[in-house]
Scaffold this motif. Structure first.
Motif, short mmCIF file in Angstrom:
data_model
loop_
_atom_site.label_atom_id
_atom_site.label_comp_id
_atom_site.label_asym_id
_atom_site.label_seq_id
_atom_site.Cartn_x
_atom_site.Cartn_y
_atom_site.Cartn_z
N ILE A 74 0.83 -1.20 0.00
CA ILE A 74 0.00 0.00 0.00
C ILE A 74 0.87 1.25 0.00
N TYR A 75 1.93 1.22 0.79
CA TYR A 75 2.77 2.41 0.87
C TYR A 75 3.71 2.54 -0.32
N VAL A 96 3.26 1.50 -3.41
CA VAL A 96 2.52 1.93 -4.61
C VAL A 96 2.42 3.45 -4.63
N GLN A 97 2.25 4.05 -3.45
CA GLN A 97 2.06 5.50 -3.39
C GLN A 97 3.36 6.27 -3.40
N PHE A 135 6.26 8.53 -3.66
CA PHE A 135 6.52 9.71 -4.48
C PHE A 135 7.88 10.29 -4.13
N PRO A 181 2.06 7.73 -9.32
CA PRO A 181 1.91 8.97 -8.56
C PRO A 181 2.71 10.11 -9.16
N THR A 197 -6.53 -0.42 -9.40
CA THR A 197 -6.36 -0.89 -8.03
C THR A 197 -7.50 -1.82 -7.63
#
Lengths: 300, 318
Positions: B248-249, B251-252, B254, B271, B298
Protein backbone atom coordinates in the motif's frame (compact mmCIF):
# COMPACT_ATOMS: atom_id res chain seq x y z
CA UNK A 1 21.76 -12.98 0.00
CA UNK A 2 23.42 -15.58 2.19
CA UNK A 3 21.48 -14.26 5.14
CA UNK A 4 18.34 -15.48 3.45
CA UNK A 5 19.24 -19.12 3.09
CA UNK A 6 21.22 -19.86 6.20
CA UNK A 7 18.63 -18.90 8.84
CA UNK A 8 16.04 -20.77 6.84
CA UNK A 9 18.00 -23.97 7.17
CA UNK A 10 18.68 -23.58 10.84
CA UNK A 11 15.49 -21.86 11.80
CA UNK A 12 13.96 -24.75 13.64
CA UNK A 13 17.05 -25.27 15.72
CA UNK A 14 16.36 -21.90 17.27
CA UNK A 15 14.93 -22.23 20.72
CA UNK A 16 15.10 -25.94 21.20
CA UNK A 17 18.88 -25.77 20.94
CA UNK A 18 19.15 -22.74 23.15
CA UNK A 19 19.08 -24.06 26.69
CA UNK A 20 21.63 -26.83 26.22
CA UNK A 21 23.94 -24.93 23.95
CA UNK A 22 26.17 -23.87 26.79
CA UNK A 23 26.64 -27.37 28.19
CA UNK A 24 28.05 -29.11 25.14
CA UNK A 25 29.48 -26.79 22.60
CA UNK A 26 30.68 -29.09 19.83
CA UNK A 27 32.91 -27.58 17.15
CA UNK A 28 29.94 -27.55 14.81
CA UNK A 29 27.81 -25.64 17.29
CA UNK A 30 30.65 -23.20 17.90
CA UNK A 31 30.97 -22.59 14.16
CA UNK A 32 27.25 -22.07 13.93
CA UNK A 33 27.40 -19.63 16.82
CA UNK A 34 30.13 -17.62 15.11
CA UNK A 35 28.30 -17.67 11.78
CA UNK A 36 25.09 -16.52 13.41
CA UNK A 37 26.77 -13.62 15.13
CA UNK A 38 28.66 -12.67 11.99
CA UNK A 39 25.45 -12.58 9.95
CA UNK A 40 23.53 -10.67 12.57
CA UNK A 41 26.27 -8.11 12.98
CA UNK A 42 26.75 -7.77 9.21
CA UNK A 43 23.03 -7.30 8.64
CA UNK A 44 22.77 -4.75 11.41
CA UNK A 45 25.80 -2.88 10.07
CA UNK A 46 24.44 -2.87 6.54
CA UNK A 47 21.28 -1.17 7.74
CA UNK A 48 22.93 1.18 10.19
CA UNK A 49 26.02 2.24 8.27
CA UNK A 50 24.31 4.92 6.15
CA UNK A 51 22.87 6.29 9.34
CA UNK A 52 26.27 6.47 11.02
CA UNK A 53 27.54 8.14 7.85
CA UNK A 54 24.91 10.86 8.27
CA UNK A 55 25.87 11.42 11.89
CA UNK A 56 29.59 11.62 11.17
CA UNK A 57 29.26 13.82 8.10
CA UNK A 58 26.98 16.16 10.04
CA UNK A 59 29.86 16.88 12.40
CA UNK A 60 32.56 17.50 9.79
CA UNK A 61 33.96 20.85 8.81
CA UNK A 62 32.86 22.35 5.50
CA UNK A 63 36.06 21.41 3.69
CA UNK A 64 36.28 17.92 5.09
CA UNK A 65 32.74 16.90 4.19
CA UNK A 66 33.56 16.82 0.48
CA UNK A 67 36.49 14.45 0.91
CA UNK A 68 36.18 10.65 1.15
CA UNK A 69 37.14 10.87 4.85
CA UNK A 70 34.82 9.06 7.21
CA UNK A 71 35.91 10.31 10.62
CA UNK A 72 35.41 13.99 11.41
CA UNK A 73 38.56 15.79 12.57
CA UNK A 74 37.75 17.90 14.45
CA UNK A 75 34.16 17.34 15.52
CA UNK A 76 32.22 20.47 14.59
CA UNK A 77 29.23 20.37 16.93
CA UNK A 78 28.54 23.92 15.94
CA UNK A 79 26.99 22.64 12.66
CA UNK A 80 23.86 21.61 14.52
CA UNK A 81 23.55 25.03 16.10
CA UNK A 82 24.17 26.70 12.77
CA UNK A 83 21.42 24.67 11.07
CA UNK A 84 19.01 25.43 13.87
CA UNK A 85 19.65 29.14 13.36
CA UNK A 86 19.17 28.98 9.60
CA UNK A 87 16.36 31.35 8.69
CA UNK A 88 13.18 29.35 8.48
CA UNK A 89 14.33 26.21 10.23
CA UNK A 90 12.57 26.84 13.59
CA UNK A 91 9.42 27.79 11.66
CA UNK A 92 9.48 24.56 9.65
CA UNK A 93 10.02 22.65 12.84
CA UNK A 94 7.06 24.36 14.52
CA UNK A 95 4.84 23.84 11.46
CA UNK A 96 5.69 20.14 11.32
CA UNK A 97 4.93 19.76 15.00
CA UNK A 98 1.56 21.52 14.59
CA UNK A 99 0.72 19.36 11.58
CA UNK A 100 1.73 16.12 13.29
CA UNK A 101 0.10 16.78 16.67
CA UNK A 102 -3.14 18.31 15.39
CA UNK A 103 -3.31 15.82 12.52
CA UNK A 104 -2.89 12.83 14.82
CA UNK A 105 -5.41 14.12 17.35
CA UNK A 106 -8.02 14.91 14.72
CA UNK A 107 -7.51 11.58 12.98
CA UNK A 108 -8.07 9.65 16.19
CA UNK A 109 -11.11 11.74 17.18
CA UNK A 110 -12.74 11.25 13.79
CA UNK A 111 -11.71 7.67 13.05
CA UNK A 112 -12.61 5.99 16.34
CA UNK A 113 -16.41 6.54 16.11
CA UNK A 114 -16.41 5.44 12.48
CA UNK A 115 -14.41 2.32 13.26
CA UNK A 116 -16.82 1.57 16.10
CA UNK A 117 -19.83 1.92 13.82
CA UNK A 118 -18.24 -0.36 11.23
CA UNK A 119 -17.22 -2.93 13.81
CA UNK A 120 -20.26 -3.06 16.05
CA UNK A 121 -23.33 -1.95 14.12
CA UNK A 122 -25.08 -4.34 11.80
CA UNK A 123 -26.82 -2.46 9.05
CA UNK A 124 -27.52 -2.82 5.38
CA UNK A 125 -24.58 -1.69 3.28
CA UNK A 126 -22.02 -2.18 6.01
CA UNK A 127 -19.81 -4.33 3.82
CA UNK A 128 -20.04 -1.80 1.01
CA UNK A 129 -19.07 0.98 3.43
CA UNK A 130 -16.13 -1.08 4.64
CA UNK A 131 -15.03 -1.81 1.06
CA UNK A 132 -15.11 1.90 0.31
CA UNK A 133 -12.88 2.60 3.29
CA UNK A 134 -10.41 -0.12 2.26
CA UNK A 135 -10.38 1.06 -1.35
CA UNK A 136 -9.65 4.60 -0.17
CA UNK A 137 -6.83 3.30 1.96
CA UNK A 138 -5.12 1.61 -0.95
CA UNK A 139 -5.27 4.52 -3.35
CA UNK A 140 -2.36 6.89 -3.72
CA UNK A 141 -3.17 10.40 -2.44
CA UNK A 142 -2.28 11.71 -5.89
CA UNK A 143 -5.40 10.15 -7.38
CA UNK A 144 -7.86 12.76 -6.16
CA UNK A 145 -5.41 15.64 -5.90
CA UNK A 146 -6.94 17.72 -8.70
CA UNK A 147 -10.36 18.48 -7.18
CA UNK A 148 -8.89 18.74 -3.69
CA UNK A 149 -6.30 21.26 -4.79
CA UNK A 150 -8.85 23.28 -6.72
CA UNK A 151 -11.18 23.43 -3.74
CA UNK A 152 -8.43 24.57 -1.37
CA UNK A 153 -6.92 27.01 -3.83
CA UNK A 154 -9.95 28.52 -5.54
CA UNK A 155 -12.84 28.13 -3.10
CA UNK A 156 -11.19 28.52 0.29
CA UNK A 157 -8.00 30.35 -0.73
CA UNK A 158 -6.09 28.39 1.88
CA UNK A 159 -3.08 27.22 -0.12
CA UNK A 160 0.10 28.53 1.42
CA UNK A 161 -1.17 27.61 4.91
CA UNK A 162 -1.16 24.38 6.89
CA UNK A 163 -4.95 24.07 6.86
CA UNK A 164 -5.30 21.97 3.68
CA UNK A 165 -3.06 19.43 5.39
CA UNK A 166 -4.73 19.46 8.80
CA UNK A 167 -8.46 19.88 8.11
CA UNK A 168 -8.86 16.64 6.07
CA UNK A 169 -7.64 14.73 9.14
CA UNK A 170 -10.90 15.68 10.87
CA UNK A 171 -12.73 13.66 8.21
CA UNK A 172 -11.21 10.36 9.22
CA UNK A 173 -8.35 8.41 7.77
CA UNK A 174 -9.07 5.17 5.96
CA UNK A 175 -5.99 3.34 7.21
CA UNK A 176 -6.66 4.29 10.83
CA UNK A 177 -10.32 3.31 10.54
CA UNK A 178 -9.31 -0.04 9.11
CA UNK A 179 -6.78 -0.84 11.86
CA UNK A 180 -9.06 0.37 14.67
CA UNK A 181 -12.00 -1.60 13.35
CA UNK A 182 -9.96 -4.78 13.04
CA UNK A 183 -8.89 -4.38 16.63
CA UNK A 184 -12.42 -3.71 17.86
CA UNK A 185 -13.52 -6.98 16.27
CA UNK A 186 -11.16 -8.83 18.59
CA UNK A 187 -12.76 -7.41 21.74
CA UNK A 188 -15.08 -9.75 23.62
CA UNK A 189 -18.61 -9.03 22.44
CA UNK A 190 -20.10 -10.04 25.76
CA UNK A 191 -19.03 -6.77 27.40
CA UNK A 192 -20.92 -4.74 24.85
CA UNK A 193 -23.97 -6.97 24.91
CA UNK A 194 -24.13 -6.71 28.67
CA UNK A 195 -23.83 -2.93 28.53
CA UNK A 196 -26.63 -2.74 25.98
CA UNK A 197 -28.94 -4.93 28.00
CA UNK A 198 -28.45 -2.40 30.77
CA UNK A 199 -29.55 0.34 28.38
CA UNK A 200 -26.14 1.84 27.73
CA UNK A 201 -25.95 4.03 24.64
CA UNK A 202 -23.35 3.30 22.01
CA UNK A 203 -21.52 6.52 22.68
CA UNK A 204 -21.16 5.59 26.34
CA UNK A 205 -20.24 2.00 25.50
CA UNK A 206 -17.54 3.37 23.23
CA UNK A 207 -16.05 5.78 25.74
CA UNK A 208 -16.43 3.69 28.88
CA UNK A 209 -15.85 0.13 27.65
CA UNK A 210 -14.20 0.05 24.25
CA UNK A 211 -11.69 2.87 24.55
CA UNK A 212 -9.99 1.64 27.73
CA UNK A 213 -9.57 -1.79 26.12
CA UNK A 214 -8.14 -0.30 22.96
CA UNK A 215 -5.10 1.51 24.26
CA UNK A 216 -2.55 -0.57 22.27
CA UNK A 217 -4.41 -0.09 19.00
CA UNK A 218 -4.90 3.62 19.60
CA UNK A 219 -1.21 3.98 20.41
CA UNK A 220 -0.22 2.16 17.22
CA UNK A 221 -2.60 4.13 15.02
CA UNK A 222 -1.56 7.38 16.67
CA UNK A 223 2.10 6.59 16.05
CA UNK A 224 1.46 5.63 12.45
CA UNK A 225 -0.39 8.88 11.87
CA UNK A 226 2.24 10.93 13.67
CA UNK A 227 4.94 9.40 11.46
CA UNK A 228 2.79 9.94 8.39
CA UNK A 229 2.31 13.65 9.11
CA UNK A 230 5.90 14.17 10.15
CA UNK A 231 7.18 12.45 7.02
CA UNK A 232 4.61 13.77 4.55
CA UNK A 233 6.29 15.40 1.61
CA UNK A 234 3.72 15.37 -1.18
CA UNK A 235 1.04 17.32 0.73
CA UNK A 236 3.31 20.14 1.91
CA UNK A 237 4.83 20.44 -1.56
CA UNK A 238 1.44 20.80 -3.24
CA UNK A 239 -0.25 23.05 -0.70
CA UNK A 240 2.43 25.09 1.05
CA UNK A 241 5.24 25.56 -1.48
CA UNK A 242 4.10 29.09 -2.35
CA UNK A 243 4.63 30.37 1.20
CA UNK A 244 7.91 29.59 3.04
CA UNK A 245 6.28 30.50 6.37
CA UNK A 246 4.06 27.43 6.03
CA UNK A 247 6.72 24.93 4.95
CA UNK A 248 7.25 21.77 6.93
CA UNK A 249 10.58 20.14 7.68
CA UNK A 250 10.39 17.61 4.87
CA UNK A 251 9.77 20.28 2.26
CA UNK A 252 12.17 22.69 3.91
CA UNK A 253 14.89 20.04 3.92
CA UNK A 254 14.61 19.63 0.16
CA UNK A 255 15.05 23.38 -0.38
CA UNK A 256 17.73 23.54 2.30
CA UNK A 257 19.69 20.96 0.32
CA UNK A 258 19.36 22.97 -2.89
CA UNK A 259 20.55 26.13 -1.13
CA UNK A 260 23.47 24.44 0.64
CA UNK A 261 24.43 21.81 -1.89
CA UNK A 262 28.12 22.46 -1.38
CA UNK A 263 27.82 22.35 2.42
CA UNK A 264 27.06 18.68 2.53
CA UNK A 265 27.79 18.57 6.27
CA UNK A 266 25.04 21.11 6.98
CA UNK A 267 22.50 19.18 4.92
CA UNK A 268 23.34 16.09 6.94
CA UNK A 269 23.08 18.02 10.20
CA UNK A 270 19.65 19.23 9.09
CA UNK A 271 18.68 15.66 8.22
CA UNK A 272 19.74 14.61 11.69
CA UNK A 273 17.57 17.28 13.29
CA UNK A 274 14.59 16.30 11.11
CA UNK A 275 14.65 12.65 12.00
CA UNK A 276 15.56 12.95 15.67
CA UNK A 277 12.01 13.38 17.07
CA UNK A 278 10.64 10.39 15.18
CA UNK A 279 13.43 8.17 16.43
CA UNK A 280 12.98 9.38 20.01
CA UNK A 281 9.21 8.86 19.88
CA UNK A 282 9.63 5.42 18.41
CA UNK A 283 12.12 4.13 20.94
CA UNK A 284 9.74 5.00 23.73
CA UNK A 285 6.74 3.52 22.00
CA UNK A 286 8.28 0.58 20.12
CA UNK A 287 6.33 -2.06 22.04
CA UNK A 288 3.01 -0.32 21.55
CA UNK A 289 3.67 0.04 17.86
CA UNK A 290 4.51 -3.61 17.19
CA UNK A 291 1.80 -4.95 19.48
CA UNK A 292 -0.81 -2.67 18.00
CA UNK A 293 -0.04 -3.52 14.39
CA UNK A 294 0.19 -7.25 14.86
CA UNK A 295 -2.80 -7.49 17.18
CA UNK A 296 -4.82 -5.47 14.77
CA UNK A 297 -3.91 -7.16 11.56
CA UNK A 298 -3.55 -10.71 12.76
CA UNK A 299 -6.35 -11.89 14.94
CA UNK A 300 -6.06 -14.69 17.43
CA UNK B 1 -23.70 -8.21 1.75
CA UNK B 2 -26.54 -10.27 3.03
CA UNK B 3 -24.11 -12.86 4.32
CA UNK B 4 -22.51 -10.30 6.57
CA UNK B 5 -25.78 -9.42 8.23
CA UNK B 6 -27.39 -12.84 8.48
CA UNK B 7 -24.60 -15.35 8.87
CA UNK B 8 -22.45 -14.27 11.78
CA UNK B 9 -24.99 -13.97 14.57
CA UNK B 10 -26.86 -17.07 13.43
CA UNK B 11 -25.13 -19.38 15.87
CA UNK B 12 -24.82 -17.20 18.91
CA UNK B 13 -27.88 -15.02 19.02
CA UNK B 14 -30.58 -17.12 17.36
CA UNK B 15 -32.43 -17.77 20.59
CA UNK B 16 -32.28 -14.13 21.52
CA UNK B 17 -33.82 -13.15 18.20
CA UNK B 18 -36.76 -15.40 18.94
CA UNK B 19 -37.26 -13.71 22.29
CA UNK B 20 -37.32 -10.29 20.75
CA UNK B 21 -40.05 -11.03 18.28
CA UNK B 22 -43.01 -9.47 20.07
CA UNK B 23 -41.36 -6.12 20.59
CA UNK B 24 -39.27 -5.96 17.43
CA UNK B 25 -40.49 -2.53 16.42
CA UNK B 26 -39.76 -1.05 19.80
CA UNK B 27 -36.38 -2.76 20.08
CA UNK B 28 -35.39 -1.49 16.67
CA UNK B 29 -36.35 2.07 17.52
CA UNK B 30 -34.42 1.87 20.76
CA UNK B 31 -31.42 0.44 18.99
CA UNK B 32 -31.29 3.31 16.54
CA UNK B 33 -31.74 5.84 19.31
CA UNK B 34 -28.70 4.41 21.04
CA UNK B 35 -26.71 4.46 17.84
CA UNK B 36 -27.75 7.92 16.78
CA UNK B 37 -24.77 9.88 18.16
CA UNK B 38 -22.27 7.78 16.20
CA UNK B 39 -23.97 7.41 12.83
CA UNK B 40 -23.48 10.95 11.52
CA UNK B 41 -19.73 10.49 11.89
CA UNK B 42 -19.85 7.39 9.72
CA UNK B 43 -22.00 8.93 7.01
CA UNK B 44 -19.98 12.12 7.07
CA UNK B 45 -16.67 10.32 6.76
CA UNK B 46 -17.84 8.11 3.93
CA UNK B 47 -19.17 11.14 2.09
CA UNK B 48 -16.01 13.16 2.65
CA UNK B 49 -13.65 10.40 1.58
CA UNK B 50 -15.64 9.54 -1.51
CA UNK B 51 -16.50 13.05 -2.74
CA UNK B 52 -13.00 13.80 -4.02
CA UNK B 53 -13.14 10.63 -6.10
CA UNK B 54 -16.49 11.64 -7.57
CA UNK B 55 -15.10 15.05 -8.39
CA UNK B 56 -12.05 13.41 -9.98
CA UNK B 57 -14.39 11.32 -12.12
CA UNK B 58 -16.25 14.44 -13.27
CA UNK B 59 -13.07 16.38 -14.07
CA UNK B 60 -11.67 13.40 -15.96
CA UNK B 61 -14.37 13.94 -18.58
CA UNK B 62 -13.57 17.62 -18.91
CA UNK B 63 -11.21 19.53 -21.08
CA UNK B 64 -9.52 21.59 -18.39
CA UNK B 65 -6.03 22.98 -18.55
CA UNK B 66 -5.08 25.90 -16.31
CA UNK B 67 -2.90 27.30 -19.10
CA UNK B 68 -5.88 27.51 -21.45
CA UNK B 69 -8.77 28.57 -19.22
CA UNK B 70 -11.00 29.51 -22.17
CA UNK B 71 -11.11 25.99 -23.58
CA UNK B 72 -12.75 24.48 -20.51
CA UNK B 73 -15.62 22.16 -21.38
CA UNK B 74 -16.88 18.65 -21.82
CA UNK B 75 -14.32 16.37 -23.42
CA UNK B 76 -15.95 12.96 -23.47
CA UNK B 77 -13.38 10.19 -23.44
CA UNK B 78 -10.57 12.32 -24.89
CA UNK B 79 -8.57 12.40 -21.66
CA UNK B 80 -8.77 8.65 -21.30
CA UNK B 81 -7.72 8.18 -24.93
CA UNK B 82 -4.73 10.39 -24.27
CA UNK B 83 -3.77 8.52 -21.13
CA UNK B 84 -4.01 5.14 -22.83
CA UNK B 85 -2.05 6.22 -25.91
CA UNK B 86 0.58 8.08 -23.88
CA UNK B 87 3.82 6.08 -23.84
CA UNK B 88 4.78 7.71 -20.55
CA UNK B 89 1.55 6.65 -18.88
CA UNK B 90 2.02 3.04 -19.93
CA UNK B 91 5.61 3.17 -18.79
CA UNK B 92 4.43 4.55 -15.44
CA UNK B 93 2.10 1.57 -14.98
CA UNK B 94 4.95 -0.86 -15.66
CA UNK B 95 7.32 1.02 -13.34
CA UNK B 96 4.74 1.11 -10.53
CA UNK B 97 4.16 -2.64 -10.73
CA UNK B 98 7.88 -3.46 -10.98
CA UNK B 99 8.80 -1.13 -8.16
CA UNK B 100 6.11 -2.42 -5.82
CA UNK B 101 6.73 -6.10 -6.51
CA UNK B 102 10.51 -5.82 -6.27
CA UNK B 103 10.52 -3.78 -3.08
CA UNK B 104 7.89 -5.87 -1.30
CA UNK B 105 9.36 -9.24 -2.27
CA UNK B 106 13.00 -8.38 -1.59
CA UNK B 107 12.31 -6.65 1.70
CA UNK B 108 10.03 -9.50 2.80
CA UNK B 109 12.76 -12.07 2.08
CA UNK B 110 15.46 -10.02 3.77
CA UNK B 111 13.13 -9.18 6.64
CA UNK B 112 12.27 -12.85 7.10
CA UNK B 113 15.94 -13.84 7.16
CA UNK B 114 16.83 -11.18 9.69
CA UNK B 115 13.77 -11.93 11.80
CA UNK B 116 14.81 -15.59 11.95
CA UNK B 117 18.28 -14.53 13.06
CA UNK B 118 16.95 -12.18 15.70
CA UNK B 119 14.53 -14.80 16.96
CA UNK B 120 17.51 -16.70 18.36
CA UNK B 121 18.92 -15.63 21.68
CA UNK B 122 22.38 -14.16 21.64
CA UNK B 123 24.22 -11.46 23.45
CA UNK B 124 23.48 -7.99 22.11
CA UNK B 125 20.25 -9.07 20.42
CA UNK B 126 18.36 -6.08 21.76
CA UNK B 127 20.92 -3.64 20.42
CA UNK B 128 21.06 -5.30 17.00
CA UNK B 129 17.28 -5.21 16.78
CA UNK B 130 17.08 -1.57 17.74
CA UNK B 131 19.79 -0.68 15.23
CA UNK B 132 18.00 -2.66 12.54
CA UNK B 133 14.84 -0.62 12.91
CA UNK B 134 16.50 2.75 12.45
CA UNK B 135 16.14 2.98 8.63
CA UNK B 136 12.38 2.65 8.94
CA UNK B 137 12.31 5.71 11.16
CA UNK B 138 14.15 8.03 8.85
CA UNK B 139 11.93 10.58 7.13
CA UNK B 140 11.59 9.19 3.57
CA UNK B 141 12.64 12.42 1.92
CA UNK B 142 15.77 12.46 4.10
CA UNK B 143 16.44 8.81 3.32
CA UNK B 144 16.11 9.50 -0.39
CA UNK B 145 18.48 12.47 -0.13
CA UNK B 146 20.88 10.32 1.86
CA UNK B 147 20.92 7.56 -0.75
CA UNK B 148 21.20 9.95 -3.65
CA UNK B 149 24.01 12.10 -2.29
CA UNK B 150 25.76 10.25 0.49
CA UNK B 151 25.76 6.76 -1.00
CA UNK B 152 25.29 6.90 -4.78
CA UNK B 153 27.27 10.05 -5.53
CA UNK B 154 30.11 8.98 -7.87
CA UNK B 155 32.64 11.42 -6.40
CA UNK B 156 32.19 11.45 -2.65
CA UNK B 157 29.53 8.79 -2.09
CA UNK B 158 30.05 5.98 0.39
CA UNK B 159 29.73 3.21 -2.22
CA UNK B 160 32.50 4.44 -4.46
CA UNK B 161 34.52 5.37 -1.41
CA UNK B 162 34.22 1.78 -0.21
CA UNK B 163 35.23 0.48 -3.65
CA UNK B 164 38.33 2.66 -3.55
CA UNK B 165 39.10 1.54 -0.02
CA UNK B 166 38.91 -2.15 -0.96
CA UNK B 167 40.34 -2.20 -4.50
CA UNK B 168 42.73 0.75 -4.38
CA UNK B 169 42.81 3.83 -6.53
CA UNK B 170 42.07 2.01 -9.79
CA UNK B 171 38.74 0.76 -8.49
CA UNK B 172 35.77 1.23 -10.82
CA UNK B 173 33.74 4.32 -9.90
CA UNK B 174 30.32 3.72 -11.46
CA UNK B 175 27.59 6.34 -11.60
CA UNK B 176 25.04 4.24 -9.73
CA UNK B 177 21.91 6.21 -10.50
CA UNK B 178 22.50 6.71 -14.22
CA UNK B 179 23.50 3.09 -14.73
CA UNK B 180 20.57 1.50 -12.93
CA UNK B 181 18.05 4.19 -12.10
CA UNK B 182 15.16 1.92 -11.17
CA UNK B 183 17.33 -0.36 -9.05
CA UNK B 184 18.80 2.65 -7.31
CA UNK B 185 15.28 3.54 -6.17
CA UNK B 186 14.42 -0.06 -5.33
CA UNK B 187 17.54 -0.45 -3.15
CA UNK B 188 16.76 2.73 -1.22
CA UNK B 189 13.17 1.58 -0.64
CA UNK B 190 14.20 -1.94 0.34
CA UNK B 191 16.55 -0.42 2.89
CA UNK B 192 13.63 1.44 4.45
CA UNK B 193 11.04 -1.33 4.29
CA UNK B 194 13.06 -4.37 5.38
CA UNK B 195 13.04 -3.26 9.04
CA UNK B 196 9.26 -2.92 8.97
CA UNK B 197 8.82 -6.42 7.55
CA UNK B 198 11.35 -7.73 10.06
CA UNK B 199 9.48 -6.14 12.96
CA UNK B 200 6.13 -7.70 12.08
CA UNK B 201 7.61 -11.11 11.19
CA UNK B 202 9.63 -11.16 14.40
CA UNK B 203 6.44 -10.56 16.38
CA UNK B 204 4.92 -13.47 14.47
CA UNK B 205 7.90 -15.74 15.18
CA UNK B 206 7.77 -14.97 18.86
CA UNK B 207 4.11 -15.94 18.99
CA UNK B 208 4.93 -19.40 17.61
CA UNK B 209 3.89 -22.33 19.81
CA UNK B 210 7.23 -23.86 20.77
CA UNK B 211 6.01 -27.10 22.32
CA UNK B 212 4.83 -28.32 18.91
CA UNK B 213 8.20 -27.47 17.39
CA UNK B 214 9.94 -29.40 20.13
CA UNK B 215 7.67 -32.38 19.64
CA UNK B 216 8.48 -32.36 15.91
CA UNK B 217 12.17 -32.24 16.74
CA UNK B 218 11.88 -35.24 19.03
CA UNK B 219 10.13 -37.03 16.20
CA UNK B 220 13.23 -36.42 14.10
CA UNK B 221 12.22 -33.47 11.94
CA UNK B 222 15.19 -31.45 10.74
CA UNK B 223 15.49 -27.70 10.75
CA UNK B 224 14.37 -27.19 7.17
CA UNK B 225 11.34 -29.47 7.58
CA UNK B 226 10.27 -27.60 10.69
CA UNK B 227 10.71 -24.27 8.94
CA UNK B 228 8.82 -25.36 5.83
CA UNK B 229 5.86 -27.09 7.39
CA UNK B 230 5.52 -25.38 10.75
CA UNK B 231 7.14 -21.96 10.91
CA UNK B 232 6.13 -20.81 7.46
CA UNK B 233 2.43 -21.72 7.72
CA UNK B 234 2.33 -20.03 11.10
CA UNK B 235 3.93 -16.92 9.64
CA UNK B 236 1.63 -16.81 6.63
CA UNK B 237 -0.78 -14.24 7.95
CA UNK B 238 2.05 -12.10 9.27
CA UNK B 239 3.70 -12.24 5.85
CA UNK B 240 0.42 -11.28 4.20
CA UNK B 241 -0.13 -8.41 6.61
CA UNK B 242 3.33 -6.92 6.27
CA UNK B 243 3.34 -7.48 2.50
CA UNK B 244 -0.04 -5.79 2.14
CA UNK B 245 0.86 -2.79 4.27
CA UNK B 246 4.20 -2.48 2.50
CA UNK B 247 2.54 -2.68 -0.92
CA UNK B 248 0.00 0.00 0.00
CA UNK B 249 2.77 2.41 0.87
CA UNK B 250 5.19 1.53 -1.92
CA UNK B 251 2.52 1.93 -4.61
CA UNK B 252 2.06 5.50 -3.39
CA UNK B 253 5.76 6.25 -3.25
CA UNK B 254 6.52 9.71 -4.48
CA UNK B 255 9.39 10.97 -2.35
CA UNK B 256 12.06 8.56 -3.57
CA UNK B 257 11.19 8.86 -7.25
CA UNK B 258 10.99 12.63 -6.95
CA UNK B 259 14.29 12.97 -5.10
CA UNK B 260 16.54 10.32 -6.61
CA UNK B 261 15.72 10.62 -10.32
CA UNK B 262 13.00 13.31 -10.54
CA UNK B 263 11.05 10.76 -12.53
CA UNK B 264 13.67 10.76 -15.26
CA UNK B 265 15.51 7.84 -16.83
CA UNK B 266 12.28 5.87 -17.15
CA UNK B 267 11.53 5.74 -13.44
CA UNK B 268 8.33 7.81 -13.27
CA UNK B 269 5.67 5.81 -11.48
CA UNK B 270 1.95 6.53 -11.48
CA UNK B 271 1.91 8.97 -8.56
CA UNK B 272 4.74 10.87 -10.21
CA UNK B 273 3.00 10.80 -13.60
CA UNK B 274 -0.17 12.26 -12.09
CA UNK B 275 1.83 14.86 -10.19
CA UNK B 276 3.63 15.89 -13.36
CA UNK B 277 0.47 16.10 -15.42
CA UNK B 278 -1.25 18.09 -12.72
CA UNK B 279 1.50 20.28 -11.32
CA UNK B 280 3.82 20.86 -14.26
CA UNK B 281 1.55 20.48 -17.27
CA UNK B 282 -1.47 21.88 -15.38
CA UNK B 283 -3.67 19.50 -17.36
CA UNK B 284 -6.38 18.87 -14.79
CA UNK B 285 -8.51 16.75 -17.11
CA UNK B 286 -5.77 14.31 -18.05
CA UNK B 287 -4.41 14.11 -14.48
CA UNK B 288 -7.90 13.19 -13.26
CA UNK B 289 -8.31 10.61 -16.02
CA UNK B 290 -5.01 9.04 -14.95
CA UNK B 291 -6.32 9.06 -11.38
CA UNK B 292 -9.49 7.26 -12.45
CA UNK B 293 -7.40 4.68 -14.31
CA UNK B 294 -5.41 4.08 -11.13
CA UNK B 295 -8.61 3.63 -9.12
CA UNK B 296 -10.01 1.09 -11.59
CA UNK B 297 -6.67 -0.72 -11.81
CA UNK B 298 -6.36 -0.89 -8.03
CA UNK B 299 -9.87 -2.29 -7.68
CA UNK B 300 -9.15 -4.98 -10.28
CA UNK B 301 -5.84 -5.94 -8.64
CA UNK B 302 -7.41 -5.89 -5.19
CA UNK B 303 -10.22 -8.17 -6.28
CA UNK B 304 -8.03 -10.73 -7.97
CA UNK B 305 -4.64 -10.62 -6.31
CA UNK B 306 -5.23 -9.38 -2.79
CA UNK B 307 -7.66 -12.02 -1.66
CA UNK B 308 -6.21 -11.71 1.80
CA UNK B 309 -7.90 -8.35 2.26
CA UNK B 310 -11.24 -9.88 1.61
CA UNK B 311 -10.59 -12.94 3.67
CA UNK B 312 -10.60 -10.48 6.56
CA UNK B 313 -14.30 -9.97 5.91
CA UNK B 314 -15.03 -13.65 6.06
CA UNK B 315 -13.18 -13.96 9.33
CA UNK B 316 -15.47 -11.48 10.99
CA UNK B 317 -17.99 -14.19 11.77
CA UNK B 318 -18.02 -13.57 15.45
Amino acid sequence: MTTMTSPARTAGATRAADPNRKQHRSPKAALEWIALHAFAVAAALLFVLPFVFVGLTALMSDSQSLTPDLWPTPFVWHNLVQVWHTPGFPTWWRNTLIYAVLGTTLTLLSSIPVAYALACFRFRGRTVAMMMVIATMMLPPQVAIVPLYLVWAQDFHLTGTLWPLIIPMAFGDAFSIFLLRQFMLTLPREYLEAAKVDGCSDLRALTKIVLPLMKPAIAAVGLFQFFYCWNDYFGPQIYTSENPAAWTLSYGLQTFKSAHHTNWNLTMAATLLVMAPVIIVFFFAQRAFVDGVTLTGVKG
Amino acid sequence: MSTATTNPPAGSSAPKAANQKPSTQLARAGKWARRAPLLPALIFVILMTQLPFLATLVISFMNWNAYYPDERGFAGFDNFKRVFTDVNARQAVVVTILLTLAVVIISLLLGLGIALLLDRKFRGRGIVRTLMITPFLIVPIAAALLWKHALYNPEYGLFNGALKFVFGDNAPQPDWISNNPLWAIIAALVWQWTPFMMLILLAGLQGRPLDVVEAARIDGANGWQIFKSMTLPHLRQYIELSGLLGAIYVVQNFDHVFTITSGGLGTANLPYYIYQTFYTAQDYGRASAAGVVVVVGTIIIATFALRSVFSLFKEESR
